[in-house]
Scaffold this motif. Structure first.
Motif, PDB file in Angstrom:
ATOM      1  N   GLU A  54      -6.155 -27.348  -7.326  1.00 13.50           N
ATOM      2  CA  GLU A  54      -4.949 -26.524  -7.183  1.00 13.50           C
ATOM      3  C   GLU A  54      -3.984 -26.756  -8.352  1.00 13.50           C
ATOM      4  N   ILE A  55      -3.850 -28.019  -8.758  1.00 14.32           N
ATOM      5  CA  ILE A  55      -2.999 -28.333  -9.904  1.00 14.32           C
ATOM      6  C   ILE A  55      -3.557 -27.690 -11.177  1.00 14.32           C
ATOM      7  N   PRO A 105     -13.559 -22.118  -3.914  1.00 12.73           N
ATOM      8  CA  PRO A 105     -13.320 -20.685  -4.148  1.00 12.73           C
ATOM      9  C   PRO A 105     -11.958 -20.422  -4.796  1.00 12.73           C
ATOM     10  N   ALA A 106     -11.976 -19.603  -5.830  1.00  9.62           N
ATOM     11  CA  ALA A 106     -10.760 -19.130  -6.503  1.00  9.62           C
ATOM     12  C   ALA A 106      -9.984 -20.243  -7.212  1.00  9.62           C
TER      13      ALA A 106
END
Length: 444
Positions: A54-55, A105-106
């Motif tokens: 996420e970072i 994912p993503a």
């Protein structure tokens, strides 16, 4: 599904701490064997890697790096990767450097870089890198310089370090980190203490009771069961009871009449050659049916040359048959002389703490007994054989451990070899079973 559907109360508490406490940078989960530390830490590892991804997305990075550390590649594989594959149905594609990626994912991928913590050589894979977190398995086995370097490498945004460990001596660098954080109210370091009873719901009751019954009293019980950072106090074999663990030659012969001895008992010997300190040969009789061990001979002397030890060993062969001699290999020329003389001499398995725990367990269960008439220096050493508070292992002092070491060489080398044989047999059987299944399917 709530946390308590998957985790024990203690594990759920650690998960909540991971999710809600935003201050910490280093989490040390410490405690007893089989307490559920590694299981929950494997989940934390996956959560920390997801956070690193996420970072990476937030910072528009194509990927970030994360350190996975353990004593060796074997321990990382067995303690972490195999469990992750089973739990999350993951497969790992390793590159030529032994690294692999985890993808969500993503989100950008996270490159997992291995580091081996037992020696300074383990630094080579992480020098100069920027890591967005780390998971250190069996952290008490880590070289302090390697541990410190891992902390320095974790300089990426919101990088956190998770580590699990069984306890060691109170002077260990990890315990000093825990104590210093508590004394200074340092919020960046959190620690969680596990006892074996924190994982009681996941352990077979028979297994747990067996572990409680066989773990020697004192330091080993405090560490393995209660998860305490403790040094030894008092004698190592504190469960040794003269009224239970010592029997007479007459009682032994009553249990094993002469004709029976030849068919029931197996004999092995331990050897410490000594010179300025005492040398020793002990003979152990093993009743494999009952898993019982008897010290039936002890020959202890100073300043004997190898020729005299060979002479004594050959007398034992004449008496008990072509028995194996498990030898201290600190003097390889003596071991070679035994072999040249036609004796079945082998290097002893010398892991001290493992060996002491095995012998201590046998003593506690009264599965190790000594023949009263065979004792020479055994009893004198037994009650002077103390724990070293600095190292957490038996004290190494002249005159207090020669016979103790020799007894351990004989018993524990035999046990270790049996365990290796059993493991090989299980593997071969498993391989045979898989081959049979493939054959039945017409695949071979």
């Amino acid at each position: 599904m709530g946390l308590r559907n998957v985790f024990t109360e203690k594990q759920a508490e650690v998960i909540r701490q991971f999710n809600t406490n935003k201050d910490w940078k280093l989490m040390i989960n410490t405690g007893a064997v089989r307490a559920g530390k590694t299981f929950v830490d494997n989940f934390l590892f996956f959560m920390a890697v997801h956070h690193a991804a996420e970072i990476a997305k937030e910072q528009h990075k194509p990927f970030v790096q994360f350190i996975l550390a353990g004593a060796s590649s074997k321990t990382i594989q067995s303690n972490i990767l195999d469990e992750l594959q089973t739990t999350f149905n993951l497969t790992f594609q390793f590159d030529k450097h032994g690294s692999f990626q985890i993808k969500f994912p993503a989100l950008p991928p996270v490159k997992i870089v291995m580091a081996y913590t037992k020696s300074i050589a383990g630094l080579s894979s992480i020098r100069g890198m920027t890591s967005y977190g780390a998971y250190i398995n069996e952290a008490s086995l880590a070289n302090e310089l390697v541990f410190d370097e891992i902390q320095k490498r974790c300089s990426g945004k919101d990088a956190r370090i998770i580590c699990d460990t069984n306890p060691d001596v109170p002077t260990h660098f990890l315990k000093r980190i825990i104590d210093r954080a508590e004394e200074t109210n340092d919020k960046t370091v959190v620690s969680n203490h596990f006892t074996i009873f924190d994982n009681e719901e996941n352990l077979d009751p028979v297994y747990l009771q067996h572990l409680l019954n066989t773990t020697p009293t004192g330091m080993l019980y405090d560490r393995d069961i209660l998860g305490q950072w403790t040094s030894g106090e008092g004698i190592v074999y504190s469960d040794f009871d003269i009224n239970k663990n010592v029997i007479t030659r007459a009682k032994f012969d009553e249990l094993y009449p002469k004709p029976v001895q030849d068919h029931v008992l197996k004999y092995v010997a331990g050897v410490d050659f000594g010179f300025e300190h005492k040398g020793c040969i002990v003979v152990i009789a093993i009743d494999k049916r009952k898993d019982k061990y008897y010290m039936i001979e002890e020959i202890t002397h100073k300043h004997w040359q190898k020729e005299r030890w060979i002479f004594e060993a050959q007398k034992l062969v004449n008496k008990y048959g072509d028995i194996p001699f498990y030898c201290d290999y600190a003097r390889p020329e003596y071991l070679a002389a035994f072999q040249d003389a036609g004796l079945k001499a082998f290097k002893a398995f010398k892991s001290r703490l493992y060996g002491v725990e095995k012998v201590g367990s046998l003593i506690k269960q009264v599965k190790f007994q000594v023949i009263k008439e065979a004792i020479d220096y055994f009893e004198k050493e037994l009650f002077a054989y103390n724990w070293d508070e600095k190292t957490g292992e038996p004290e190494k002092k002249d005159g207090n451990d020669d016979v103790m070491d020799t007894v351990r060489y004989a018993i524990v080398t035999y046990i270790h070899l049996q365990e290796k044989r059993n493991a090989i047999n299980r593997y071969e059987q498993s391989y045979a079973d898989k081959a049979q299944i493939m054959d039945n399917l017409g695949l071979i």
